[in-house]
Design an enzyme around this catalytic site. Structure first.
Site, PDB file in Angstrom:
ATOM      1  N   ARG A 199      18.219  22.013  37.718  1.00  0.00           N
ATOM      2  CA  ARG A 199      17.194  21.639  36.745  1.00  0.00           C
ATOM      3  C   ARG A 199      17.748  20.708  35.657  1.00  0.00           C
ATOM      4  O   ARG A 199      17.040  19.904  35.091  1.00  0.00           O
ATOM      5  CB  ARG A 199      16.731  22.903  36.016  1.00  0.00           C
ATOM      6  CG  ARG A 199      15.371  23.352  36.398  1.00  0.00           C
ATOM      7  CD  ARG A 199      15.069  24.641  35.641  1.00  0.00           C
ATOM      8  NE  ARG A 199      14.183  25.486  36.413  1.00  0.00           N
ATOM      9  CZ  ARG A 199      12.870  25.311  36.471  1.00  0.00           C
ATOM     10  NH1 ARG A 199      12.275  24.357  35.801  1.00  0.00           N
ATOM     11  NH2 ARG A 199      12.113  26.104  37.200  1.00  0.00           N
TER      12      ARG A 199
ATOM     13  N   LYS B 140      25.407  36.273  48.217  1.00  0.00           N
ATOM     14  CA  LYS B 140      25.020  37.648  47.930  1.00  0.00           C
ATOM     15  C   LYS B 140      24.455  37.736  46.507  1.00  0.00           C
ATOM     16  O   LYS B 140      24.762  36.834  45.732  1.00  0.00           O
ATOM     17  CB  LYS B 140      26.197  38.587  48.142  1.00  0.00           C
ATOM     18  CG  LYS B 140      27.245  38.570  47.015  1.00  0.00           C
ATOM     19  CD  LYS B 140      28.243  39.665  47.195  1.00  0.00           C
ATOM     20  CE  LYS B 140      27.930  40.851  46.342  1.00  0.00           C
ATOM     21  NZ  LYS B 140      28.422  40.756  44.958  1.00  0.00           N
TER      22      LYS B 140
ATOM     23  N   ASP C 111      29.783  36.906  52.489  1.00  0.00           N
ATOM     24  CA  ASP C 111      30.498  37.965  51.794  1.00  0.00           C
ATOM     25  C   ASP C 111      31.901  37.390  51.609  1.00  0.00           C
ATOM     26  O   ASP C 111      32.670  37.298  52.573  1.00  0.00           O
ATOM     27  CB  ASP C 111      30.551  39.231  52.652  1.00  0.00           C
ATOM     28  CG  ASP C 111      31.247  40.356  51.904  1.00  0.00           C
ATOM     29  OD1 ASP C 111      32.263  40.095  51.235  1.00  0.00           O
ATOM     30  OD2 ASP C 111      30.781  41.500  51.982  1.00  0.00           O
ATOM     31  N   HIS C 112      32.221  36.971  50.390  1.00  0.00           N
ATOM     32  CA  HIS C 112      33.433  36.153  50.257  1.00  0.00           C
ATOM     33  C   HIS C 112      34.714  36.923  50.609  1.00  0.00           C
ATOM     34  O   HIS C 112      35.736  36.325  50.906  1.00  0.00           O
ATOM     35  CB  HIS C 112      33.523  35.485  48.874  1.00  0.00           C
ATOM     36  CG  HIS C 112      33.991  36.385  47.769  1.00  0.00           C
ATOM     37  ND1 HIS C 112      33.149  37.211  47.092  1.00  0.00           N
ATOM     38  CD2 HIS C 112      35.212  36.586  47.231  1.00  0.00           C
ATOM     39  CE1 HIS C 112      33.835  37.882  46.179  1.00  0.00           C
ATOM     40  NE2 HIS C 112      35.099  37.507  46.230  1.00  0.00           N
TER      41      HIS C 112
ATOM     42  N   LYS D 291      38.878  35.942  52.861  1.00  0.00           N
ATOM     43  CA  LYS D 291      40.254  36.088  52.345  1.00  0.00           C
ATOM     44  C   LYS D 291      41.217  36.188  53.527  1.00  0.00           C
ATOM     45  O   LYS D 291      40.977  36.965  54.457  1.00  0.00           O
ATOM     46  CB  LYS D 291      40.361  37.341  51.460  1.00  0.00           C
ATOM     47  CG  LYS D 291      39.544  37.232  50.159  1.00  0.00           C
ATOM     48  CD  LYS D 291      39.700  38.493  49.318  1.00  0.00           C
ATOM     49  CE  LYS D 291      38.681  38.553  48.180  1.00  0.00           C
ATOM     50  NZ  LYS D 291      39.095  37.947  46.938  1.00  0.00           N
TER      51      LYS D 291
ATOM     52  N   GLU E 229      38.949  46.349  39.263  1.00  0.00           N
ATOM     53  CA  GLU E 229      39.005  45.113  38.466  1.00  0.00           C
ATOM     54  C   GLU E 229      39.381  45.435  37.032  1.00  0.00           C
ATOM     55  O   GLU E 229      39.042  46.508  36.524  1.00  0.00           O
ATOM     56  CB  GLU E 229      37.645  44.425  38.480  1.00  0.00           C
ATOM     57  CG  GLU E 229      37.226  43.974  39.856  1.00  0.00           C
ATOM     58  CD  GLU E 229      35.945  43.158  39.795  1.00  0.00           C
ATOM     59  OE1 GLU E 229      36.035  41.943  39.593  1.00  0.00           O
ATOM     60  OE2 GLU E 229      34.864  43.754  39.932  1.00  0.00           O
TER      61      GLU E 229
ATOM     62  N   ASP F  34      26.872  45.910  44.029  1.00  0.00           N
ATOM     63  CA  ASP F  34      27.682  44.714  43.796  1.00  0.00           C
ATOM     64  C   ASP F  34      28.919  44.681  44.697  1.00  0.00           C
ATOM     65  O   ASP F  34      29.324  43.615  45.156  1.00  0.00           O
ATOM     66  CB  ASP F  34      28.118  44.702  42.323  1.00  0.00           C
ATOM     67  CG  ASP F  34      28.770  43.393  41.917  1.00  0.00           C
ATOM     68  OD1 ASP F  34      28.220  42.331  42.285  1.00  0.00           O
ATOM     69  OD2 ASP F  34      29.813  43.419  41.240  1.00  0.00           O
TER      70      ASP F  34
ATOM     71  N   HIS G  86      31.279  44.107  50.144  1.00  0.00           N
ATOM     72  CA  HIS G  86      32.720  43.916  50.305  1.00  0.00           C
ATOM     73  C   HIS G  86      33.424  45.152  50.883  1.00  0.00           C
ATOM     74  O   HIS G  86      34.203  45.056  51.823  1.00  0.00           O
ATOM     75  CB  HIS G  86      33.383  43.562  48.968  1.00  0.00           C
ATOM     76  CG  HIS G  86      32.740  42.407  48.256  1.00  0.00           C
ATOM     77  ND1 HIS G  86      32.241  41.313  48.913  1.00  0.00           N
ATOM     78  CD2 HIS G  86      32.516  42.172  46.941  1.00  0.00           C
ATOM     79  CE1 HIS G  86      31.747  40.454  48.036  1.00  0.00           C
ATOM     80  NE2 HIS G  86      31.898  40.957  46.829  1.00  0.00           N
TER      81      HIS G  86
ATOM     82  N   LYS H 142      34.750  48.333  37.213  1.00  0.00           N
ATOM     83  CA  LYS H 142      35.111  47.326  36.215  1.00  0.00           C
ATOM     84  C   LYS H 142      35.996  47.989  35.158  1.00  0.00           C
ATOM     85  O   LYS H 142      35.843  49.188  34.884  1.00  0.00           O
ATOM     86  CB  LYS H 142      33.849  46.797  35.525  1.00  0.00           C
ATOM     87  CG  LYS H 142      32.839  46.158  36.479  1.00  0.00           C
ATOM     88  CD  LYS H 142      33.238  44.758  36.843  1.00  0.00           C
ATOM     89  CE  LYS H 142      32.184  44.072  37.679  1.00  0.00           C
ATOM     90  NZ  LYS H 142      32.675  42.839  38.311  1.00  0.00           N
TER      91      LYS H 142
ATOM     92  N   LYS I  65      44.027  45.359  38.494  1.00  0.00           N
ATOM     93  CA  LYS I  65      43.253  44.544  39.427  1.00  0.00           C
ATOM     94  C   LYS I  65      43.936  44.704  40.783  1.00  0.00           C
ATOM     95  O   LYS I  65      45.094  44.299  40.961  1.00  0.00           O
ATOM     96  CB  LYS I  65      43.287  43.080  38.981  1.00  0.00           C
ATOM     97  CG  LYS I  65      42.933  42.068  40.060  1.00  0.00           C
ATOM     98  CD  LYS I  65      41.496  41.679  40.022  1.00  0.00           C
ATOM     99  CE  LYS I  65      41.128  40.723  41.151  1.00  0.00           C
ATOM    100  NZ  LYS I  65      39.782  40.800  41.610  1.00  0.00           N
TER     101      LYS I  65
HETATM  102  C1  BG6 Z   1      31.646  39.608  43.439  1.00  0.00           C
HETATM  103  C2  BG6 Z   1      31.017  40.557  42.472  1.00  0.00           C
HETATM  104  O1  BG6 Z   1      30.971  39.628  44.660  1.00  0.00           O
HETATM  105  O2  BG6 Z   1      33.002  39.986  43.659  1.00  0.00           O
HETATM  106  C3  BG6 Z   1      31.793  40.564  41.163  1.00  0.00           C
HETATM  107  O3  BG6 Z   1      29.680  40.160  42.224  1.00  0.00           O
HETATM  108  C4  BG6 Z   1      33.242  40.861  41.409  1.00  0.00           C
HETATM  109  O4  BG6 Z   1      31.246  41.519  40.255  1.00  0.00           O
HETATM  110  C5  BG6 Z   1      33.802  39.933  42.485  1.00  0.00           C
HETATM  111  O5  BG6 Z   1      33.942  40.641  40.190  1.00  0.00           O
HETATM  112  C6  BG6 Z   1      35.201  40.338  42.866  1.00  0.00           C
HETATM  113  O6  BG6 Z   1      35.737  39.366  43.713  1.00  0.00           O
HETATM  114  P1  BG6 Z   1      37.318  39.155  43.839  1.00  0.00           P
HETATM  115  O7  BG6 Z   1      37.458  38.148  44.929  1.00  0.00           O
HETATM  116  O8  BG6 Z   1      37.789  38.686  42.496  1.00  0.00           O
HETATM  117  O9  BG6 Z   1      37.883  40.482  44.182  1.00  0.00           O
END
Ligand code: BG6
Length: 507
Positions: free
Chosen positions: A53, A159, A188-189, A193, A227, A246, A251, A351, A356
């Site tokens: 936008r 997602k 789903d990222h 990895k 995290e 989330d 994941h 969180k 981490k």
């Molecule tokens: C995302 C979540 O899909 O994954 C986030 O929406 C989260 O809340 C993140 O922080 C974590 O990804 P990674 O790759 O940093 O573990």
């Protein structure tokens, strides 16, 4: 699954990024595409068109993206002139996604590119937008009648895919009425990895593990995805989500699939996805009345995190002052099939936790000790395989060794494979792998409609039970802790404890 990188490059590609002016593009997508280009993996002919936008000229848009490269790219130094070359492929299209007329220029952009390249290009629409916009955008794209063969047009959806089972089913129905399943790429990222993909190599490229990878030898499995950040200004989104939606629905369940799946007969997309679906289908559905026995939730209070004073979740921007949304979830799952009968899978995520880390632990059963004198076994520890997905990126196998000296005294020791120490080439970011896969038309590391729906089915009883019975003890954990005490109790009542890597990761 592994791309034939030396011999193959994607076809000519036109990539439209909806939400082009947004955060995800600036932080992840453009840096990933730029790195692919430096690595020589982008198609010979390509165009990237960001839409949004905001009013941007092409130049302003490129400078906005360049800031993202400087701040977020894994490469801190780029070959001279590489950005200048790459950015020539980027342009910007201002659009109102709810106005069908806004979509018209897309057609012309495609025909113009194809005419100047003299080739029929693959067209990818990447939807890096709020989930509620997905139906409208995909319908408007469909209405453009682009007349592309199935294998030349793909839709990538970020997602969250749906908010619950019903909405995911509706979205799947809508999308599959307009597009073929093979054209829909649900991200789903975590699946992008390298260390996650390596689970398949570890399990199925080694003769060592598979024979003992079952309930005869394995006591239990743990997955921790913790995290050290809070909701990072995403309170509005998180209020609709919570830790279960989330992180667990996607994941963590995908990681479980990698650990629990049967051996595939090939790395064909559907073969891998079928094997993963089998795991999800075998997950025991928790009865609503049993949810308390299997799942624990938490929400962070105000407190100190790595020397910084942090607000409570309920004080975050966009968050209800009495919010019942969980920022921590722990669940005990069972995979009810022959391989995993009776083996608990404990998972937790949250969180503002102490560290981490994404850690998968395979805890083996105790071997018989009877041959050893009692004092030898004082420090006895059962075998354990720990797969660190991030940030450490290593795999360690714990076993017993004899301590030096004249007595048979035992000590647990580790064999460690470290990605960093072993391989010196840099690791691609998950989004590099996934974008390259999308351009190559390889959906293996994307989620199929049935997987997403079963995953929702699995967590739905927990979601329902939690919604019906608001928590009476929130906030119940402090930043910098390992979550609420109930999470310790969840595993302690089975005589087990949560496993973390020792402080320096070397123990
Ligand atoms: C995302 C979540 O899909 O994954 C986030 O929406 C989260 O809340 C993140 O922080 C974590 O990804 P990674 O790759 O940093 O573990």
């Amino acid at each position: 699954m592994q791309k034939e990188l030396d011999t193959k490059k994607p076809n000519a590609t036109i990539l439209f990024i909806f939400g082009g002016s947004g955060d995800l593009n600036q932080r992840k997508l453009t840096p990933a595409l730029f790195n692919l280009s430096i690595d020589g993996l982008m198609p010979e002919k390509f165009a990237i068109i960001g839409t949004g936008r905001t009013d941007y000229s092409n130049d302003k848009f490129r400078s906005h993206l360049y800031k993202g490269i400087e701040e977020f790219s894994r490469r801190k130094e780029n070959p001279p002139g590489s950005w200048e070359d790459f950015s020539q492929h980027i342009s910007y299209l201002r659009m109102d996604v709810d106005q069908p007329a806004s979509y018209e220029p897309i057609k012309k952009m495609i025909t113009d590119c194809e005419a100047s390249w003299d080739v029929k290009a693959d067209v990818i629409f990447y939807l890096a937008v709020a989930p509620q916009l997905v139906p409208e955008i995909t319908t408007n794209i469909h209405n453009l009648k682009l007349h592309k063969p199935k294998d030349k047009l793909r839709i990538v959806v970020e997602k969250p895919f749906g908010h619950d089972l019903k909405s995911a089913q509706e979205l799947n129905k809508l999308l599959t009425n307009m597009y073929d399943e093979c054209q829909i790429y649900r991200i789903d990222h975590y699946l992008g990895k390298d260390t996650v993909q390596n689970i398949l190599a570890l399990r199925f490229a080694n003769a060592l593990f598979e024979p003992i990878w079952n309930s005869n030898y394995i006591d239990h499995v743990q997955i921790t995805a913790s995290e050290t950040v809070g909701v990072e200004g995403r309170g509005g989104y998180y209020e609709q989500s919570g830790a279960l939606r989330d992180m667990v629905q996607n994941h963590i369940l995908q990681l479980m699939c990698m650990v629990a799946m049967e051996a595939p007969v090939s790395f064909e997309a559907d073969e891998i996805r079928n094997k993963k679906s089998d795991v999800l289908n075998a997950l025991r559905k928790i009865k609503k009345e049993d949810v308390q026995k299997y799942a624990v939730r938490g929400q962070y209070s105000a407190g100190w995190m790595q020397g910084v004073e942090e607000k409570a979740y309920r004080e975050e921007k966009g968050v209800n002052a009495n919010s019942a949304v969980e920022t921590f979830a722990a669940v005990k799952f069972y995979v009810d099939n022959w391989r995993w009968q009776g083996v608990p899978f404990y998972v937790r995520t949250g969180k503002f936790l102490k560290e981490k880390t994404t850690l998968i632990t395979i805890q083996f059963k105790e071997g018989p000790k009877y041959a050893f004198p009692p004092e030898a076994s004082e420090t006895w520890r059962s075998n354990r395989l720990t797969i660190s997905i991030q940030p450490e990126m290593d795999i360690r196998l714990r076993f017993q060794a004899k301590r030096p000296g004249q007595t048979m005294s035992l000590n647990p020791v580790n064999m460690v494979f470290s990605y960093h120490d072993t391989f010196h080439e840099p690791q691609p970011e998950a989004y590099e792998t996934l974008l390259l896969d999308a351009m190559m038309g390889n959906p293996t590391q994307y989620m199929r409609s049935d997987q997403v729906e079963i995953a929702w089915k699995v967590i739905e009883p927990i979601l329902d039970a939690w919604e019906k019975r608001p928590p009476d003890n929130f906030p119940n954990y402090a930043p910098g802790s390992w979550g609420p005490e109930d999470a310790e109790a969840l595993i302690a009542k089975d005589g087990r404890t949560w496993i973390t890597l020792p402080p320096n990761g070397k123990g």
